[in-house]
Every structure is written in structure tokens, then in C-alpha cells.
Design an enzyme around this catalytic site. Structure first.
Site, mmCIF file in Angstrom:
data_model
loop_
_atom_site.group_PDB
_atom_site.id
_atom_site.type_symbol
_atom_site.label_atom_id
_atom_site.label_comp_id
_atom_site.label_asym_id
_atom_site.label_seq_id
_atom_site.Cartn_x
_atom_site.Cartn_y
_atom_site.Cartn_z
ATOM 1 N N GLN A 53 -4.494 -12.904 8.886
ATOM 2 C CA GLN A 53 -5.598 -12.007 9.192
ATOM 3 C C GLN A 53 -5.357 -10.697 8.486
ATOM 4 O O GLN A 53 -6.354 -10.001 7.565
ATOM 5 C CB GLN A 53 -5.576 -11.647 10.576
ATOM 6 C CG GLN A 53 -6.519 -10.537 10.981
ATOM 7 C CD GLN A 53 -6.537 -10.297 12.374
ATOM 8 O OE1 GLN A 53 -5.329 -10.173 13.102
ATOM 9 N NE2 GLN A 53 -7.556 -9.732 12.839
ATOM 10 N N HIS A 54 -4.192 -10.000 8.220
ATOM 11 C CA HIS A 54 -3.821 -8.727 7.890
ATOM 12 C C HIS A 54 -2.750 -8.957 6.617
ATOM 13 O O HIS A 54 -2.010 -8.072 6.249
ATOM 14 C CB HIS A 54 -3.072 -7.835 8.814
ATOM 15 C CG HIS A 54 -3.997 -7.468 9.906
ATOM 16 N ND1 HIS A 54 -5.073 -6.556 9.682
ATOM 17 C CD2 HIS A 54 -4.238 -7.871 11.141
ATOM 18 C CE1 HIS A 54 -6.016 -6.487 10.715
ATOM 19 N NE2 HIS A 54 -5.381 -7.102 11.635
ATOM 20 N N SER A 55 -3.138 -9.879 5.853
ATOM 21 C CA SER A 55 -2.219 -10.105 4.440
ATOM 22 C C SER A 55 -3.205 -10.700 3.735
ATOM 23 O O SER A 55 -4.331 -11.504 3.977
ATOM 24 C CB SER A 55 -0.787 -10.716 4.720
ATOM 25 O OG SER A 55 -1.333 -12.289 4.682
#
Length: 131
Positions: A53-55
Site C-alpha cells: 500500500q505505502h511502498s
């Protein structure tokens, strides 16, 4: 091949620990690197979560991280980008044995997330030839 052995995980040890009231300790991977996953896995973690999600980790890299994690002795898990059937089912097919599904804000969304992880008739997950 002498000495070559393939073992299949019969039971998720993280689920067993949690069901028995024991803690399961892990960490997050957001470096987008199977080499980082390989270095982290044998350090004694019960689980490692690949953050999709956040990479900027791509699907192929995530799969290679799962392989490195499992070979190192930890349980591969992932945080999918959102509550979306294709992401959830493909990530499980790729070898994740646990998921973090973000932005689940209602009971109905929670039911939908769970349904995507289970085969019919209990859920809506389809079956394919993969890990």
C-alpha cells in the site's frame, strides 16, 4: 537429488499461536527488496508483512519477497493497497498467508474482505494453479 526436500506448510503457525492466546511477533517490509526480506526472515520473526500500500513494491517483487520470507522461516503476509477483490485474491494466490486490508470502515466492508479470502460456498475466492 540427495538431500533436497520440499516441505509444505500444513498449518499457519501464526494462527495457531493467536488461537492459543500467544503473541505472534513480526515486522513490516517496505524496502521493495527480496534481499531485505531474505535478511529479515531468519531473525526469529513469526511473520513479515510486505507493504503493497505505502511502498512502490510491485506484484512480482512482492511474490519474490514471499518466497524469501517463507524460505527464511517466517510467515509471509501483505498489506494490500485497498479493499479490492483482485488484489486480495492474487496476493493470497501468490503465497501470502495473512493480509492487512486497509480502509475497512464498516461491518459490510469487513464481510467483503473476509469473503474475498475464502473459497465458495463460504466466500467468493476463486481457485487457480499457483503457490
Amino acid at each position: 537429488m540427495s538431500g533436497f526436500q520440499v516441505s509444505k506448510l500444513r498449518e499457519n503457525p501464526v494462527k495457531v499461536k493467536l488461537a492459543g492466546g500467544e503473541p505472534a511477533i513480526g515486522s513490516w517490509l517496505s524496502l521493495c527488496s527480496p534481499a531485505a526480506a531474505e535478511a529479515m526472515a531468519p531473525l526469529g520473526w513469526d511473520w513479515l508483512v510486505v507493504d503493497a500500500q505505502h511502498s512502490p513494491v510491485g506484484f512480482e517483487t512482492m511474490v519474490n519477497c514471499f518466497r524469501a520470507i517463507q524460505l527464511g522461516g517466517a510467515i509471509p503476509m501483505a498489506r494490500v493497497p485497498w479493499l479490492e477483490t483482485t488484489w486480495i485474491q492474487r496476493t493470497l494466490d501468490a503465497g501470502a498467508l495473512g493480509l492487512v486490508v486497509p480502509m475497512v470502515n464498516s461491518a459490510e466492508e469487513a464481510r467483503q474482505a473476509v469473503a474475498n479470502t475464502k473459497y465458495g460456498p463460504v466466500g467468493v475466492r476463486s481457485s487457480g494453479g499457483s503457490r
